[in-house]
Scaffold this motif. Structure first.
Motif: not given
Lengths: 324, 454
Positions: B235-260
């Motif tokens: 359920g970690g923000e970066k882990q969840l976004v990666y698991a669901v979308s395959g997108r990697v949130i860049p260091t220091g950024k929020l999920p919205s950076e990758v459209g999530a």
């Protein structure tokens, strides 16, 4: 209202993994090679194992007592592992006191003087073995399998000496024993190093139990394989290469010594570099050194490079360099 | 293959203690303590004075700041004091103390009234803000602020975090099982805010939730149920976004950076309550569990009830706890006193006996690398912890200490029982301080140069 609750920073739960469990797995993985060692080299081999293990445990206990550590570390079983590995690196005909000296040196000088488990920069068993080469004749007098030796008394060296397969390989010849005997361990050599089969079984167990990864052993063995195939001597390249892989301490070294946690890199990339380095040095020493075996020294030399390797192989953090 | 991330660990989840216990409502106490800050961001100013009569659900604190969230009274009654009070976050927080008249006189009619069909996006966002809805997984980021700050970016992954990867906690699970229609209404409301599909991410240790919801959304193209592998910290923000979308949130950024954008399942339920029942966030489901608790379970608790009150109501302790934690065992906060109030982010109260408290006799690193294999951020916890002990802050920065999400997987995994994440957490605070000072110095230097030039 109770105000004496424990305050602590999260997490508040731990896995039931312990150092003792890891060391117990290593001991289990070492059993097959020990059993076949005793089968080929007789009860004297078992006596060596008992003495080195006892020497290591006693040294560990005594060091903790003398330095007033306030805790004792024999329970973590790491001294037992060191003891077994040291015995596996001894020729069976060696006098029994050599295990006592080696065990004490491994634990007190190599391990505890540098801060104990996890802090030592060289593999204790290997460094002790290198130290024991002060008695070079003892450490290089090999016995053919199934030679009957006394359990306690020291056998006369000239009566029992045989050559190891490595001597033949050094001369550019294929060892007489043949690949099958090399594979099961029916050749002269140190107590626990001869049986590639048993060592591989132990290695597979460690990989399945996630105690070690395949990175170091695989990189190590593959490097030796590739080099001995390319720079093969004699006329059968493949047999020459396989003989190299199955001879000497390569399997024992690659699977059990080079993977020693304290003295190998922690990064994935670093582990591969470390394995390749060990392989390169092993072949280099086996080809050009005055002594036919190079596994121990290659690992010890690479041990000294671990910190350098670790600090230069930092993996990319998750998200580092990621683009939108 | 089930979707997941690299690394992680498999702690025993202890959810069996409470997962089959239906949500039981705990009566409001005689007195509630409502902290004026229950979220990340600016604290609220009180809107009431001592002596005022307040209704249940009445807004009693608000702030003009963008990142903030109003607070509401959880009972009807009289304001008796406004003063700093102990808080489960460990610091004193200005709080409104209300004496309950036990009338539960609501500020508005809270009965169900379907308003979903003709509600606009702006109305939705303003209702979410007015309801005081925050991220209910534990962080407490104001939901409306999160939505508004995404207005400029194209969001194509709205992810509902129903992973509930913390061991012990079952409050989201019970909500999802007992209120599926309400959760679906909440999701429908969210589809009106974002022009995107909703991905409802659940760990596969909750197959009943997955089956139920898959069945409920089978005719809808705007909601997809995404089963995830059960693994901490799924359920970690970066882990969840990666698991669901395959997108990697860049260091220091929020999920919205990758459209999530991520919302917790409990948050979705809170959105439902505001949209369909006009009920702001003043009560929540709390899992009360641990081996010290007499009767574990999931309880609907008014915000402002003290831990003491709630624990007594559920039957007290079968054994005196040695440790009381708000939240789960991996990232929860220990309490030094239990007269603190339940707040919007209290997902659980975990009471552990001495036997379950981790007190290693000796901690040491054997360099086994298990923490490194487990780190979901691909860091080197063993080395970071060592540098932290030596206070080598430049090395810490070089080895990405600031990327640490403090999930605790390293400490959990360590066979030498080292306090890895704890050391790293300390170091992060120091490195952050150093960075701020450096930025300040650079700013001053530039200003001085500019002065010289003019």
């Amino acid at each position: 209202m109770n105000t004496s609750y424990v305050m602590s920073s999260s997490p508040h739960m731990r896995s039931d993994e312990t150092v003792t469990k890891i060391m117990r797995d290593v001991i289990i993985a070492l059993v097959p090679a020990g059993v076949i060692g005793v089968y080929f080299f007789g009860p004297r081999a078992l006596m060596h194992i008992i003495i080195t293990v006892a020497a290591c445990i006693a040294s560990e206990w005594a060091y903790n007592k003398i330095t007033k550590k306030g805790y004792n570390t024999i329970g973590d079983l790491s001294a037992v592992v060191t003891g077994i590995l040291l015995a596996y690196n001894l020729p069976v005909a060696a006098p029994l006191w050599i295990g006592l000296v080696g065990g004490a040196f491994a634990i007190i000088v190599v391990k505890q003087f540098f801060g104990g488990l996890g802090q030592n920069f060289m593999n204790p068993a290997l460094a002790a073995r290198a130290f024991l080469f002060s008695w070079a004749v003892i450490m290089t007098t090999w016995t053919a399998p199934h030679t009957v030796l006394p359990i306690f008394a020291t056998p006369a060296t000239d009566a029992i000496a045989t050559a190891t397969p490595l001597v033949a390989l050094k001369a550019g010849q294929i060892p007489d024993a043949g690949l099958f005997n090399l594979f099961i361990g029916n050749v002269g050599g140190c107590i626990g190093e001869t049986s590639a089969l048993c060592l591989l079984i132990g290695g597979a167990y460690l990989v399945i139990r996630k105690v070690i990864s395949v990175r170091i052993p695989l990189a190590f063995i593959l490097t030796v394989a590739v080099l001995t195939l390319i720079f093969a001597r004699g006329n059968n390249n493949l047999e020459f290469m396989l003989s190299h892989i199955l001879s000497g301490g390569l399997m024992l070294g690659a699977i059990f010594m080079a993977t020693d946690y304290a003295t190998s890199p922690v990064t994935k990339k670093g582990q591969i570099i470390f394995g390749i380095g060990c392989g390169l040095l092993t072949v280099f020493i086996r080809y050009f050194g005055s002594y036919p075996e190079g596994v121990s020294y290659s690992i010890l030399l690479m041990n000294a490079c671990v910190w350098l390797i670790d600090t230069h192989t930092k993996p990319k953090a998750f998200g580092e360099g990621a683009k939108k | 293959m089930k979707k997941t991330f690299k690394g992680g660990a498999h702690p025993h989840d202890f959810k069996e203690l409470s997962k089959d216990k239906s949500i039981v409502t705990i009566d409001a106490p005689d007195k509630v303590i409502i902290p004026l800050s229950q979220h990340i961001g600016a604290p609220c100013e009180p809107l009431v004075a001592v002596g005022d009569h307040v209704k249940m659900g009445q807004k009693i604190g608000d702030s003009k700041a963008f990142i903030s969230s109003p607070v509401h009274s959880s009972v009807s009654g009289t304001v008796v004091d406004i003063k700093p009070c102990p808080n489960p976050r460990g610091v004193e927080v200005m709080s409104v103390i209300i004496e309950n008249d036990h009338q539960d006189e609501p500020v508005e009619d809270f009965s169900f009234n379907d308003r979903l069909s003709d509600i606009t996006r702006d109305e939705l966002v303003s209702l979410i803000r007015e309801a005081g809805i925050v991220g209910m997984g534990g962080a407490g980021f104001p939901t409306a602020a999160k939505i508004i700050s995404c207005a400029e970016t194209k969001i194509d992954y709205v992810i509902i975090n129903a992973a509930e990867c913390e061991p012990y906690l079952t409050n989201d699970y019970r909500l999802m099982m007992e209120y599926p229609n309400e959760i679906i209404d909440g999701l429908t409301a969210i589809t009106k805010i974002f022009d995107s599909k909703i991905y409802f991410a659940v760990e596969d240790n909750k197959p009943d939730v997955i089956d139920r919801y898959q069945d409920m959304v089978k005719n809808r193209s705007d909601i997809e149920i995404v089963p995830l592998k059960t693994k901490y910290p799924q359920g970690g923000e970066k882990q969840l976004v990666y698991a669901v979308s395959g997108r990697v949130i860049p260091t220091g950024k929020l999920p919205s950076e990758v459209g999530a954008i991520i919302m917790n399942a409990g948050t979705v339920y809170a959105i439902y309550e505001m949209i369909q029942r006009r009920k702001p966030l003043f009560e929540r489901v709390v899992t009360i569990t641990g081996d010290a608790v007499f009767s574990t379970g999931n309880f609907r608790v008014r915000v402002g009830s003290t831990f003491d009150y709630v624990l007594e109501k559920v039957g007290g302790f079968k054994e005196e706890p040695a440790k009381v934690i708000m939240g789960g065992p991996m990232m929860g906060i220990t309490q030094y006193r239990t007269d603190v109030p339940v707040v919007k982010t209290t997902s659980g109260i975990l009471c552990l006996t001495e036997k379950s408290v981790d007190r290693p006799k000796r901690t040491y690193c054997i360099r086994c690398g298990k923490c490194i294999a487990a780190c979901p951020m691909n860091l080197l916890p063993a080395m970071l912890s060592m540098y932290a002990e030596k206070k080598e802050y430049d090395k810490l920065e070089k080895f990405d200490v600031m990327s640490c999400i403090e999930c605790g997987t390293c400490s959990f995994t360590c066979p030498g029982k080292k306090y890895l994440v704890q050391n790293i957490r300390d170091a992060k605070a120091k490195v952050g301080e150093i960075r701020r000072r450096r930025a300040q110095e650079e700013k001053e230097k530039k200003e001085a140069e500019a002065k010289k030039a003019s």
